[in-house]
Design an enzyme around this catalytic site. Structure first.
Site, PDB file in Angstrom:
ATOM      1  N   CYS A 267       0.817  -1.227   0.000  1.00 14.53           N
ATOM      2  CA  CYS A 267       0.000   0.000   0.000  1.00 14.53           C
ATOM      3  C   CYS A 267       0.845   1.270   0.000  1.00 14.53           C
ATOM      4  O   CYS A 267       0.648   2.165  -0.830  1.00 14.53           O
ATOM      5  CB  CYS A 267      -0.988  -0.016   1.167  1.00 14.53           C
ATOM      6  SG  CYS A 267      -0.250   0.125   2.816  1.00 14.53           S
ATOM      7  N   HIS A 315      -2.766   1.304   6.701  1.00 13.88           N
ATOM      8  CA  HIS A 315      -3.135   1.225   5.280  1.00 13.88           C
ATOM      9  C   HIS A 315      -3.315   2.623   4.709  1.00 13.88           C
ATOM     10  O   HIS A 315      -3.831   3.523   5.374  1.00 13.88           O
ATOM     11  CB  HIS A 315      -4.419   0.415   5.098  1.00 13.88           C
ATOM     12  CG  HIS A 315      -4.688   0.090   3.656  1.00 13.88           C
ATOM     13  ND1 HIS A 315      -3.961  -0.850   2.954  1.00 13.88           N
ATOM     14  CD2 HIS A 315      -5.576   0.603   2.771  1.00 13.88           C
ATOM     15  CE1 HIS A 315      -4.402  -0.909   1.703  1.00 13.88           C
ATOM     16  NE2 HIS A 315      -5.379  -0.031   1.576  1.00 13.88           N
ATOM     17  N   HIS A 327      -5.853   2.007  -4.526  1.00 15.57           N
ATOM     18  CA  HIS A 327      -4.866   1.496  -3.574  1.00 15.57           C
ATOM     19  C   HIS A 327      -4.431   0.079  -3.935  1.00 15.57           C
ATOM     20  O   HIS A 327      -5.033  -0.585  -4.780  1.00 15.57           O
ATOM     21  CB  HIS A 327      -5.434   1.526  -2.151  1.00 15.57           C
ATOM     22  CG  HIS A 327      -6.587   0.586  -1.920  1.00 15.57           C
ATOM     23  ND1 HIS A 327      -6.852   0.001  -0.705  1.00 15.57           N
ATOM     24  CD2 HIS A 327      -7.553   0.114  -2.761  1.00 15.57           C
ATOM     25  CE1 HIS A 327      -7.939  -0.766  -0.796  1.00 15.57           C
ATOM     26  NE2 HIS A 327      -8.378  -0.716  -2.022  1.00 15.57           N
TER      27      HIS A 327
END
Length: 351
Positions: A267, A315, A327
């Site tokens: 991420c 995240h 993402h």
């Protein structure tokens, strides 16, 4: 004459006890099997998703340790280079003083205090301040320079040793996080392997359908394709627009823990790579990127802004517009669009 006796038969009582014991063991096994039924497909999926999230948390800690390792390695290399150069300078200073002393010795006029210095430690010698007046001014300056250089080298060596210990500890932490990530992913795969091929296919199909539905959310004018309607909001800066465009060019690239592109990403690897293409350097981890700019509420987000999720900020993605983020989601998935509401939003960051 040998007697022929019939072997003794087990008593009926003993047979009954053995039979009852065996029956009880079978019953207990049956009850245990009933008490621990095979996990359902949904149970497995829930546990796998949990393991994937834990793996991602460990990945960001791994990324931080790796970044720290690289920083420490540079510092250690720099200090060791300083020590090597300083030792060379010290050797040259000693050589120069030795040549003077040798000349004095040949002429029979070597100063006893210089002789003492050459045979011992400069610091010890300088502590005997009373003897300094026995030296010529030039020799005293040389001795002081050498002693100062030696103290500086000792300090640099101590600092290098401390950094090397930190580096060793960081490498150990890196290995532990790597093992933790591999263990989580292996456990997830083991759970998936416990399902039938049909059940695995059903899970994959369900996740793909959910992904497509989310990607086509509010798809007015999207033509039924993979790209959702991202609305008409414009990025706040050309840098944000360039970063988002770079990330969009990587849709479909696989999530791989610790990866920073260009063919696979985790991420924070995706967001840092995207902004790098826009000429902006970002820290490596999601937690560090959270402090890379001005914090925003959800209503303030513009395309290209960073978006942080979960309480520990493990995240991160890029806001794409109209309630959508772009993402690298998790192990086993690829770079994609997803609703911002699918994860616990914390705040946005404008770089």
């Amino acid at each position: 004459m040998a007697s022929h006796r019939r072997p003794k038969q087990p008593s009926r009582t003993r047979v009954t006890v053995l039979t009852a014991t065996a029956a009880a063991a079978v019953a207990l096994s049956s009850q245990a099997a009933q008490a621990a039924p095979k996990p359902t497909k949904q149970d497995v999926k829930t546990e796998v998703d949990k393991l994937y999230e834990q793996a991602e948390q460990a990945t960001e800690k791994y990324n931080a340790a790796k970044e720290n390792q690289e920083k420490l390695q540079k510092e250690v290399d720099g200090l060791q280079d300083k020590v090597a150069r300083g030792q060379g300078e010290l050797n040259q200073l000693r050589k120069s003083l030795g040549e003077v002393a040798s000349g004095q010795y040949r002429s029979g006029s070597i100063d006893p205090s210089v002789q003492l210095f050459l045979s011992g430690d400069p610091d010890t010698y300088l502590d005997k301040a009373a003897t300094l007046d026995q030296l010529s001014g030039q020799q005293a300056d040389q001795l002081k320079t050498i002693a100062d250089k030696q103290r500086q080298l000792a300090q640099q060596r101590q600092e290098a040793a401390s950094k090397i210990k930190d580096l060793t500890d960081t490498r150990e932490a890196l290995g532990e996080k790597k093992d933790e990530i591999k263990g989580k992913l292996a456990k997830a795969q083991e759970l998936l392997n416990s399902l039938t091929a049909k059940e695995r296919a059903e899970i994959q199909a369900k996740e793909k359908a959910a992904q497509q539905k989310d990607a086509q959310r509010a798809s007015r004018g999207a033509g039924g394709g993979e790209r959702p309607d991202l609305g008409k909001d414009a990025p706040e800066s050309g840098r944000a627009a360039a970063a988002l465009a770079a990330a969009q060019s990587k849709i479909g690239s696989p999530y791989v823990w610790g990866a920073t592109g260009p063919s696979s990403f985790d991420c924070s690897g995706l967001t840092s790579w995207a902004y790098q293409q826009a000429g902006q350097s970002l820290p490596r981890t999601s937690q560090a990127q959270a402090n890379a700019g001005t914090r925003l509420s959800m209503s303030q987000l513009k395309p290209g802004d960073l978006v942080l999720f979960y309480g520990d900020l493990h995240h991160i993605g890029l806001y794409a517009g109209n309630g959508t983020v772009l993402h690298a989601p998790k192990p086993g998935a690829s770079v994609r669009y997803e609703s911002i509401n699918n994860m616990p939003f914390q705040f946005g960051v404008r770089v």
